[in-house]
Design a protein around this motif. Structure first.
Motif, mmCIF file in Angstrom:
data_model
loop_
_atom_site.group_PDB
_atom_site.id
_atom_site.type_symbol
_atom_site.label_atom_id
_atom_site.label_comp_id
_atom_site.label_asym_id
_atom_site.label_seq_id
_atom_site.Cartn_x
_atom_site.Cartn_y
_atom_site.Cartn_z
ATOM 1 N N ASP A 45 -19.844 -0.040 3.209
ATOM 2 C CA ASP A 45 -20.751 0.663 3.597
ATOM 3 C C ASP A 45 -21.856 1.248 2.499
ATOM 4 O OD1 ASP A 45 -18.104 2.485 3.260
ATOM 5 O OD2 ASP A 45 -18.054 3.543 5.144
ATOM 6 N N VAL A 93 -17.297 -3.741 5.640
ATOM 7 C CA VAL A 93 -16.197 -2.963 5.760
ATOM 8 C C VAL A 93 -16.490 -1.599 5.321
ATOM 9 C CG1 VAL A 93 -13.694 -2.024 5.093
ATOM 10 C CG2 VAL A 93 -14.611 -4.709 4.431
ATOM 11 N N VAL A 148 -16.305 6.055 4.329
ATOM 12 C CA VAL A 148 -16.782 6.789 3.386
ATOM 13 C C VAL A 148 -16.662 5.782 1.871
ATOM 14 C CG1 VAL A 148 -14.930 9.199 3.730
ATOM 15 C CG2 VAL A 148 -14.179 6.677 2.480
ATOM 16 N N TYR A 149 -17.611 6.395 0.366
ATOM 17 C CA TYR A 149 -17.158 5.567 -0.770
ATOM 18 C C TYR A 149 -15.589 5.777 -1.067
ATOM 19 C CZ TYR A 149 -22.602 5.860 -1.220
ATOM 20 O OH TYR A 149 -23.849 5.291 -1.097
HETATM 21 MG MG LIG Z 1 -16.981 2.603 2.208
#
Ligand SMILES: [Mg+2]
Ligand SMILES: Cc1ncc(C[n+]2csc(CCOP(=O)(O)OP(=O)(O)O)c2C)c(N)n1
Ligand SMILES: Cc1ncc(C[n+]2csc(CCOP(=O)(O)OP(=O)(O)O)c2C)c(N)n1
Ligand code: SF4
Ligand code: SF4
Ligand code: SF4
Ligand code: SF4
Ligand code: SF4
Ligand code: SF4
Ligand SMILES: [Mg+2]
Lengths: 189, 270, 364, 77, 364, 270, 189, 77
Positions: free
Chosen positions: B110, B136, B140-141
């Motif tokens: 994302d 996907v 979050v990172y």
């Molecule tokens: Mg992510």
């Protein structure tokens, strides 16, 4: 004189925090010190380690190829750092997790049943501090009191309940090595 | 404590039995670097099964992102490459335009797709590039340690939104797939989830449809997948699945936002 | 003052905060991310602006915008992100917006890895984007120095209306070291006379880098070049360590320089009269000082975590007067003190020019 | 004889427990031991014979450690 | 062969087409746009790939992707767009994808203007992004030479698996000149053994620039550096014009060099024995040849349409052996032949070092 | 042929009359560089009138694009700056975040906003930046000489789509404003047109609403304006207006895609 | 020897095309030649000009500060280039549009009623070619035949109907200058 | 007396003709002369008196050349 220590274990075993405690204690004892983590792509699991260098003059390299001391909390850490230790270096490892004997004869290896000590002190998670206690008894880089102080100041507030157990584990690790020394320190693990 | 043997073999006599699930051809034999319980591994598995089932492994080219799945190119047993952060759709465009008969897919997180790479996916979709995008969404990172993503939920605490995401200053969760679905160039745009076995199976079907859409030359296909990042959500793997169901689904309902007619006729039955 | 243990990235953030940074815009990237995360926590507490941008490109352009209003704005990133900011840097240079950017360099090229590197040297000291300009580049070697330089970075940025780049590497960003933090500054409320603050009771102001007429742009460039000259004259920073009687000179910056210090001490202990020249400002390069040292030494060893970038500056200064040897490490490998010491000992042994293997080499 | 069974590549298992939770027959459990990567992997427990070879474990396992076997369907004869 | 009048930008496009370019991805920007527009017309006619990308960032990453499949892919842009491609360049370098990029430079920094410039010299020869690498940079001075270099650019890109940059400026891109076009090549059908073409009957291939392990990335870098050495040794290109008996040497590239040629002729006519050294490859810089010329001359005049970028290379080569004077023009101003001639005459009059005003200056 | 005097003055006695239209304060006295009949000039005029009417000139900051309107900062009589191509929303974000009480607007063409700058507008909208975006859609890249834009009509010939834009390979016309309207961060998103006097007046109203939305802190406001580029459309100025009406409007209908309630209540009446 | 010519007028007057015709003709006559436009932000309107340099050796600078010849199709062009012309340079201007007289006495200025000539030849749009014909009569850089040839080859197909009028205008411009020369060529415009 | 009128800044006019086309009273026309920028600007033609001061020309003119005047509304007295 600079002394370099690598503390290494699986992610989550607290190797980095143990190193920070050592660094705080060294700083409070008026030493120069650096702490640096290994940082990789794995967020959890995998092997994590940090390097602490303590000296009287400003530290040069925060990273070392051949450390003076290694605290190995699992087998991969022993595998990795045993060959890298300096001659006459110290290798402290958790005999609960590491069953093989050491290969080098020119280093001082000390096996401590850190897992058992930690469990006795109340939690498996105390392995790191128990081993730190052991290290500082073998190589008196800083006083245990300084580490105690560091624990007081830097144990995250949410873990306040673990403060006493940590201090107990620190001394238990130390006591184990002291007892060992009183019998004999072998040059082989 | 002992180190276990490589394989734990059951007592039963395997010779008498049929293999019904095994490692797909389209996966290499490498262990992944993902955290325990990370959805990336499952999604890799699903994609690989689809590729095997469609028999397209030998003319498929994968484009890995920058994100936890950066090594996807090592795990898929097919030709692949590693794009710059967010640029996978552009790289895939370059590949597909010169190899129009190949199957090209990107695999993107994302952060990669919806944050830095927003313009590349927007325009790949606009042009209707015949590529498949596996998006996907774990809110979050992951790779950089759990910072806020455009898809982070309102109120969700991350290392870069320590007080919880405040939509008024940090933005509302981005519904990118719905937006892309509005574009004529997009042939297939759906959201699926990994929070249960049933949903996982549906995810696999959606991935198959997405590849089929590409085979049929219908346009860009994208499957957004709600995925678990136990590490950065600071929950146990099993709880992470509940987190998807209880927290993510209400914001990001699964659904078919665009199913091109050509595809619908032939495929959505199964 | 009390010494505290600070992680490089967080220390940089806190120092910028104490220096009065008003706004931070950034995007996560290892090994810089803790800086951003620290800002995410602290800036809102202080009622200042923190915003996670959608990309490094957005971040630098937000910084650009904020800086146009006369506030202290900054961002931080690491090598690939710095590449993405090159166009922004060029606009900032062209319109003379004062900004501070931190670059915690990693291994390249491409995605490379997240280990320490110094291979942005060219792209931050030389081009930093199209057109003729140089950011003021400061390269701390310790966490304390990172703090000290971050603390003055906005003063420099505003004094010259220039881009100030603080260049560290993954080791500096990730390590913890004892630091004395400077006091919190009370932000200066006076607004610069070029700032966009609304044309109330005064003629409108514009900030641009566009000058369609060639002569006009040429004269803007002439002014920018004059400014660069002023900076070049006034802002050279360096450290000389044991150079007074040195026969051999190590030239290194940042993390490599601190390592080289240990190496110099070790070399001295082994009877080799070595010294260290450490540029702190990479642009302007403290050329005159190095120039002065060159005549005194029998050889120069340049050590960098790249394939030889600052080396080019050193060569241009040395101008063939003494042999140069190069020790380069790439990919995130950090040279160890003994490797540097070995090079120094090697140099005392051979006074003719030889070619070392790989990235050890005699340059001239 | 069991309807199905699984083999588990335990060196790959990361002990996430997703399979344990998903297995409809509850035949999976963690070992006491750790594998080389420091995780407690999964094994078939004492109720292994109840495995149906349904493959649910294989579907949910992020580390693709399962091979699932099933008794061939008997021809109605 | 017949001579036709071609506009620089279109000639570059046609030459690339005749060289067999398979795919072009680009974004409009003055003064390069005609190249893209020509491609938009011709490539589809030939059944090849043309795509207008949404940005320069997308364009370079499309080129990167296409190049990974082993086809001849290219893009073109001008200075700000080249800044935006720096990250892409770095990835391309790290993964050794052969690509061709045309840069028709304009005035900077920032938006600057659309007049001719040479101020991308640093950002294309030095960094071109983070990490250690250099594109192979070729700088034609005439439309004919642009054609000739474009015609061989893919050969070079594929021979070395490198990025080849054709660096012109707005004047070269916009002017028309008589050209002899080379013949259309029949594209070579053999696929390189690293290309992504589908893992049919062979193990899969991967193209990446990521090497998390420091030692691994270091060894990749060592290999890249070896390759650069090979290129540096094999691919130097230059022109010497009237240098045989020259007392004064002009060093200039691209458009400035062709202007300098007139100046040299004029100087000769006025009794000044001037010559021109024109690097055609800006990286690798043809240093040995220039080095050889330096001992023979009484002074060097570097002329550039920037504030002194190639000048740094020349200084490093001259190493103080002879005075260097610099004539720089920025902002899109083109130096005129008589200005160069004047500098040359000035240099014959003064054999001490003086400092000229503005961007005329004696360097050492 | 003679050069005319600067002003052509009518016979009528002006002293007797009231001025009902004159150059707004918010415009400088500079002549523009736009081509004859270019809508940019009219739109500048409308914006300036709105700024004067709202009395916000002295705390408004404009952000000019890269595009034909690159010199907008010279023509507006207020503090302003010039952004990099496509980055105006990011630059405006930087400004607005540190000067929240000021009015900040960007003025962007379709190439600037919808092509290279797609990600910056997407995320400014997502975050609901309190800025106003004037989006001048003339379906081409004016400044660089008439190349295809994301908003170019299907079949429309441009210098980079000489055979006419083929949506299947070059993409369908982008409806960015509609897409942005789906985001909660957007307070006001409408399309207007310049093809007639009546529509021009409506455009002005929309611009006023957009600035008002910002004054009220409701979120991002965007007014897409269908604008004439006679030069690159290769038609006479008057015919260009018909071109908007006959060709552009069918693809890009004017309309209110999002009018935040706060604004609607108070403002849409007029 | 290099000769530089600037042709300048309002956008749309065909200055650039006239320059190209000259360049084509020069090339076909075996000369070295460069042509370069001015390019600015204005798409239509404003002043457009191009520079043509013709020589026997490869041309150095395609741009010149002080041209040998100027063809000025409007007043701003005269204003701009009159001061820049080389001493003894030629300035041809359209007397229909430019009513003022020249200021310099060290150049040769020729006023031609190009607008009228063009209109007589069929279209205002022929001004550029009429003035080119005039230029080439004043400075015989290339044969008119070569320009005719260039018109044949390079007049865009969609303007095929204008081919003959162009040729007529070319010669009409030339004829005007020739007639003028036969009477007198003044050094003042 | 005319209801309204306009002044035209002819040096700014680019001759686009939009005002001519838009003026409801058809009172605008091009001049025969060119201005300094080469355009034929607009002027009120012989029917100038018919101008109502409606301002439409001002609305559509891209170059903001019009100032529009109107006869003050007479009080009904
Ligand atoms: Mg992510
Ligand atoms: C240009 C650039 N900016 C930033 C980064 C750092 N970075 C690596 S991965 C990542 C985010 C990944 O998040 P996501 O795409 O959501 O993938 P996940 O890890 O969650 O699967 C970032 C910001 C980078 N490598 N390059
Ligand atoms: C990074 C960069 N890329 C490309 C350009 C060239 N460029 C200038 S304006 C423009 C497009 C303008 O089109 P649009 O935004 O539609 O504005 P218009 O001129 O039509 O009003 C482009 C591509 C540039 N200046 N900078
Ligand atoms: S950080 Fe999250 S996304 Fe990344 S591997 Fe771990 S669980 Fe998966
Ligand atoms: S196959 Fe089914 S029953 Fe057997 S272990 Fe796996 S999930 Fe359980
Ligand atoms: S799901 Fe896979 S990795 Fe997780 S515990 Fe089960 S076998 Fe192990
Ligand atoms: S090119 Fe088009 S948009 Fe640009 S000024 Fe001319 S008419 Fe207006
Ligand atoms: S004010 Fe109205 S009537 Fe008068 S000229 Fe203008 S448009 Fe025509
Ligand atoms: S609208 Fe304005 S610019 Fe156009 S013709 Fe009328 S007055 Fe002139
Ligand atoms: Mg446009």
């Amino acid at each position: 004189m600079e002394t370099s220590i690598i503390i290494s274990g699986f992610g989550g075993q607290g190797a980095l925090f143990a190193g920070q405690l050592l660094a705080y204690a060294a700083m409070e004892s008026g030493k120069e010190v650096t702490w640096i983590p290994s940082y990789g792509p794995e967020m959890r699991g995998g092997t994590a380690h940090c390097t602490v260098v303590i000296g009287d003059e400003p530290v040069g390299s925060p990273l070392v190829r051949n450390p003076d001391c290694v605290v190995a909390m699992n087998l991969p850490s022993v595998d990795k750092y045993e060959p890298l230790l300096k001659t006459q270096g110290r290798l402290i490892y958790d005999s609960t997790l590491v069953r093989r004997s050491l290969r080098r004869t020119d280093i001082a290896g000390v096996a401590i049943p850190a897992h058992d000590i930690a469990t006795r002190c109340g939690s498996q998670r105390l392995v790191n501090v128990a081993m730190l206690g052991a290290l500082l008894t073998l190589c008196p880089l800083v006083d245990l009191a300084a580490v105690e102080q560091a624990l007081h100041t830097h144990l995250p507030a949410r873990h306040a309940a673990l403060l006493r157990p940590n201090i107990v584990a620190l001394h238990a690790g130390a006591a184990y090595v002291k007892a060992l020394a009183e019998t004999q320190i072998t040059a082989r693990g | 404590m002992n180190i276990l043997l490589e394989h734990e073999t059951p007592a039963t006599d395997l010779d008498q039995m049929e293999i019904v699930y095994q490692r797909p051809d389209a996966l290499t034999d490498l262990a992944t670097h993902y955290c325990p319980g990370c959805s990336h591994g499952v999604i890799h598995h699903l994609i690989a099964e689809v590729i095997d089932e469609l028999g397209i492994r030998s003319h498929t080219i994968g484009v890995a992102p920058v994100g936890c799945a950066v090594f996807a190119y090592k795990y898929f047993n097919l030709d692949s490459c590693e794009a710059a952060h967010g640029r996978a759709p552009a790289m895939a465009t370059g590949i597909k335009r010169v190899l129009p008969d190949h199957i090209v897919f990107t695999y993107q997180g994302d952060g990669d797709l919806a944050s830095i790479g927003g313009n590349e996916i927007l325009h790949a979709a606009l042009r209707g590039e015949r590529i498949t995008v596996i998006f996907v969404n774990n809110a979050v990172y992951g790779m950089t340690g759990g910072q806020m993503a455009p898809t982070t939920l309102a109120g969700m605490k991350t290392t870069s939104s320590p007080a919880g995401r405040n939509p008024l200053t940090q933005g509302y969760p981005l519904h990118l797939t719905e937006m892309l679905a509005t574009m004529p160039g997009v042939a297939y745009a759906v959201r699926r989830s990994m929070h249960s076995v049933a949903e996982t199976r549906k995810t696999k079907k959606a991935i198959r449809h997405a590849f089929t859409a590409q085979q049929q030359g219908l346009g860009l296909s994208i499957v957004e997948i709600l995925a678990a990042c136990p590490t950065n959500w600071h929950v146990e793997p099993a709880d992470a699945l509940d987190y998807i169901r209880d927290r993510m689904l209400p914001e990001y309902p699964v659904g078919d936002f665009k199913v091109s007619e050509g595809l619908g006729d032939r495929r959505l039955g199964d | 003052m009390t010494r505290e243990l600070w992680k490089g990235n967080e220390a940089l953030a806190e120092a910028a905060i104490r220096a009065g940074v008003d706004a931070f815009f950034g995007y996560p990237i290892t090994p810089q991310t803790e800086l951003l995360e620290y800002m995410a926590r602290r800036m809102p507490e202080l009622g200042r602006t923190f915003l996670q941008a959608e990309s490094e490109i957005a971040a630098i352009n937000m910084v650009y915008g904020a800086a146009c209003t006369g506030v202290r704005a900054m961002t931080s990133s690491s090598s690939p992100g710095i590449s993405l900011m090159q166009e922004g840097f060029s606009y900032i240079a062209g319109s003379e917006a004062p900004c501070v950017v931190v670059d915690i360099m990693r291994g390249g090229p491409g995605l490379g890895n997240i280990q320490p590197g110094q291979a942005d040297y060219f792209q931050i000291t030389r081009s930093a984007g199209h057109g003729d300009f140089h950011p003021l580049v400061l390269a701390p070697a310790t966490v304390q120095e990172a703090v000290d330089l971050a603390y003055i970075s906005f003063d420099l940025a505003f004094r010259y209306r220039t881009l100030v780049l603080l260049a560290g590497d993954g080791a500096l960003g990730q390590m913890m070291e004892p630091v004395e933090m400077p006091p919190m500054r009370t932000p200066d409320a006076t607004q610069p006379d070029w700032a966009l603050t609304g044309a109330k009771g005064r003629p409108p102001r514009t900030i641009t880098s566009l000058y369609l007429d060639a002569d006009e742009l040429a004269s803007v460039n002439a002014r920018l070049q004059e400014k660069l000259k002023t900076i070049a004259a006034a802002e050279q920073r360096w450290e000389c360590f044991m150079t007074d009687d040195a026969d051999l000179l190590v030239v290194a910056f940042g993390t490599v320089a601190r390592i080289a210090k240990s190496a110099v001490r070790a070399a001295r202990a082994a009877g080799v009269r070595a010294g260290l020249f450490r540029p702190i400002s990479l642009w302007p390069y403290p050329a005159p000082v190095l120039d002065g040292l060159v005549d005194q030494v029998q050889g120069v060893l340049v050590a960098e975590m790249n394939a030889g970038q600052m080396l080019e500056d050193v060569r241009a200064i040395v101008r063939g007067r003494t042999p140069i040897r190069f020790l380069g490490r790439t990919g995130g490998v950090i040279p160890m003190p003994d490797e540097i010491t070995n090079e120094l000992t090697h140099m005392t042994r051979v006074n003719h020019r030889t070619n070392g293997a790989g990235m050890k080499r005699d340059v001239e | 004889m069991a309807k199905g069974t699984v083999t588990i590549q335990t060196d790959r298992c990361k002990g996430c427990g997703l399979c344990i939770q998903a297995c409809p027959q509850h035949v999976l459990a963690f070992t006491e031991e750790f594998n080389a990567r420091g995780y407690r992997p999964v094994q078939l427990d004492e109720r292994a014979h109840a495995c149906t070879g349904c493959g649910v474990c294989a579907v949910v396992c992020p580390d693709v450690v399962f091979t699932v076997y099933r008794q061939p369907a008997r021809r109605a004869a």
